[in-house]
Design a protein around this motif. Structure first.
Motif, short mmCIF file in Angstrom:
data_model
loop_
_atom_site.label_atom_id
_atom_site.label_comp_id
_atom_site.label_asym_id
_atom_site.label_seq_id
_atom_site.Cartn_x
_atom_site.Cartn_y
_atom_site.Cartn_z
N GLU A 18 0.86 -1.18 0.00
CA GLU A 18 0.00 0.00 0.00
C GLU A 18 0.89 1.24 0.00
O GLU A 18 1.83 1.35 0.80
CB GLU A 18 -0.90 0.00 1.23
CG GLU A 18 -1.88 1.15 1.27
CD GLU A 18 -2.79 1.09 2.48
OE1 GLU A 18 -3.61 2.03 2.65
OE2 GLU A 18 -2.67 0.13 3.27
N LEU A 19 0.62 2.16 -0.92
CA LEU A 19 1.37 3.40 -1.05
C LEU A 19 0.46 4.58 -0.75
O LEU A 19 -0.74 4.53 -1.00
CB LEU A 19 1.92 3.56 -2.46
CG LEU A 19 2.70 2.40 -3.08
CD1 LEU A 19 3.11 2.76 -4.51
CD2 LEU A 19 3.91 2.05 -2.25
N ALA A 20 1.06 5.66 -0.23
CA ALA A 20 0.31 6.89 -0.03
C ALA A 20 1.27 8.06 -0.24
O ALA A 20 2.40 8.03 0.25
CB ALA A 20 -0.30 6.95 1.36
N GLY A 21 0.83 9.07 -0.98
CA GLY A 21 1.70 10.20 -1.22
C GLY A 21 1.07 11.17 -2.19
O GLY A 21 -0.14 11.16 -2.42
N GLY A 22 1.92 12.02 -2.78
CA GLY A 22 1.43 13.05 -3.67
C GLY A 22 2.31 13.21 -4.90
O GLY A 22 3.49 12.85 -4.90
N LEU A 23 1.72 13.74 -5.95
CA LEU A 23 2.40 13.93 -7.23
C LEU A 23 2.76 15.39 -7.38
O LEU A 23 1.92 16.28 -7.25
CB LEU A 23 1.47 13.49 -8.36
CG LEU A 23 2.09 13.23 -9.73
CD1 LEU A 23 3.10 12.11 -9.66
CD2 LEU A 23 1.00 12.92 -10.74
N ASP A 24 4.05 15.67 -7.62
CA ASP A 24 4.55 17.03 -7.78
C ASP A 24 5.11 17.21 -9.19
O ASP A 24 5.76 16.32 -9.72
CB ASP A 24 5.66 17.35 -6.79
CG ASP A 24 5.14 17.58 -5.39
OD1 ASP A 24 4.00 18.05 -5.27
OD2 ASP A 24 5.86 17.27 -4.43
N ALA A 25 4.89 18.40 -9.76
CA ALA A 25 5.56 18.76 -11.01
C ALA A 25 6.97 19.20 -10.68
O ALA A 25 7.20 19.93 -9.72
CB ALA A 25 4.80 19.88 -11.71
N ARG A 26 7.92 18.73 -11.49
CA ARG A 26 9.32 19.12 -11.27
C ARG A 26 9.73 20.08 -12.38
O ARG A 26 10.04 19.67 -13.49
CB ARG A 26 10.23 17.89 -11.25
CG ARG A 26 9.90 16.92 -10.14
CD ARG A 26 11.05 15.99 -9.84
NE ARG A 26 11.36 15.13 -10.97
CZ ARG A 26 12.24 14.12 -10.90
NH1 ARG A 26 12.88 13.87 -9.80
NH2 ARG A 26 12.48 13.37 -11.95
N ASP A 27 9.71 21.35 -12.06
CA ASP A 27 10.00 22.34 -13.10
C ASP A 27 11.06 23.33 -12.66
O ASP A 27 11.23 24.38 -13.26
CB ASP A 27 8.73 23.09 -13.51
CG ASP A 27 8.00 23.66 -12.30
OD1 ASP A 27 8.56 23.60 -11.18
OD2 ASP A 27 6.89 24.18 -12.48
N GLY A 28 11.83 23.00 -11.59
CA GLY A 28 12.88 23.90 -11.13
C GLY A 28 14.13 23.77 -11.98
O GLY A 28 14.25 22.89 -12.83
N PRO A 29 15.11 24.66 -11.76
CA PRO A 29 16.37 24.61 -12.52
C PRO A 29 17.09 23.27 -12.31
O PRO A 29 17.26 22.82 -11.18
CB PRO A 29 17.19 25.76 -11.92
CG PRO A 29 16.17 26.67 -11.31
CD PRO A 29 15.06 25.79 -10.83
N GLY A 30 17.45 22.63 -13.41
CA GLY A 30 18.18 21.37 -13.33
C GLY A 30 17.34 20.17 -12.98
O GLY A 30 17.88 19.06 -12.83
N ALA A 31 16.05 20.34 -12.83
CA ALA A 31 15.19 19.22 -12.45
C ALA A 31 15.01 18.26 -13.62
O ALA A 31 14.98 18.67 -14.78
CB ALA A 31 13.83 19.72 -11.99
N THR A 32 14.88 16.97 -13.30
CA THR A 32 14.58 15.99 -14.33
C THR A 32 13.18 16.24 -14.87
O THR A 32 12.26 16.46 -14.10
CB THR A 32 14.66 14.57 -13.73
OG1 THR A 32 15.96 14.38 -13.19
CG2 THR A 32 14.39 13.52 -14.80
N PRO A 33 13.01 16.24 -16.18
CA PRO A 33 11.68 16.51 -16.74
C PRO A 33 10.64 15.52 -16.23
O PRO A 33 10.94 14.35 -16.01
CB PRO A 33 11.92 16.35 -18.25
CG PRO A 33 13.38 16.58 -18.45
CD PRO A 33 14.03 16.03 -17.21
N GLY A 34 9.44 16.01 -16.06
CA GLY A 34 8.35 15.14 -15.64
C GLY A 34 8.07 15.24 -14.16
O GLY A 34 8.87 15.75 -13.38
#
Length: 204
Positions: A18-34
């Motif tokens: 069982e997993l629980a968490g949240g989905l974040d957009a990664r759009d900062g400098p040097g962040a991996t796309p997606g």
């Protein structure tokens, strides 16, 4: 943006996760796309031949081509596994951790193997490995308690047939997929004499 999600429920028959968490957009400098999913592995259970369960929630991150698991303790009817960290990154793996109180007889049975001697031997150890993709790192396996007996696994046990194993250590070093093991053992014969000549030598 962040979205809370829960995934999976343990199955009554076989266990599950069982997993629980949240989905974040990664759009900062040097962040991996997606996007990246940050949360926890809230539960994990296996009800097969080797029952195991997660002792407490463990931090978990999942992104495209990447899985990072933080400190996690897995306990079973026999033995315990402590994962310090586990990282899978674009096919490369790195992990550190330790294990303890693992019975040789129970492990053999779970793997579908028949250990030839009666055993009360329990093992512990630790690992630090990387596969990039070639395997490098170290692993140690050592006796924590118990003994081996000079009788078949299903025969009556007699204490005078104990091998008197006092120390057993195997250190292995992986270098570019090649394993260089080194073993050390010490015990006593049935009469109680030190087994230095017969089994106490170190093996490179």
């Amino acid at each position: 943006a962040r979205q809370h999600v829960e995934v999976g429920k343990p199955c009554v028959e076989t266990g599950g996760a069982e997993l629980a968490g949240g989905l974040d957009a990664r759009d900062g400098p040097g962040a991996t796309p997606g996007p990246i999913w940050r949360g926890a592995l809230r539960s994990f259970e296996n009800r097969g031949p080797w029952p195991l369960a997660l002792a407490a929630p463990a931090p978990l991150e999942i992104a495209r081509g990447q899985v990072v698991l933080g400190a996690a303790r897995v306990v079973g009817r026999d033995g315990r596994l402590d994962v310090v960290d586990f990282r899978w990154d674009q096919g490369r793996i790195a992990s550190h951790g330790s294990f303890s109180a693992v019975p040789v007889a129970g492990l053999s049975a779970a793997l579908g193997l028949q250990f030839p001697l009666h055993s009360t031997l329990r093992l512990g150890g630790r690992w630090a490995i990387e596969a990039t993709p070639k395997l490098n790192g170290t692993i140690r396996i050592e006796r924590e308690g118990g003994d081996l007996y000079a009788v078949e696994h299903d025969a009556p046990v007699r204490e005078d047939l104990a091998l008197g194993l006092q120390e057993f250590v195997v250190d292995g070093r992986f270098r570019d997929d090649a394993l260089a093991p080194r073993a050390r053992d010490r015990g006593s014969v049935a009469a109680g004499a030190e087994d230095g000549a017969a089994g106490g030598a170190s093996h490179a």
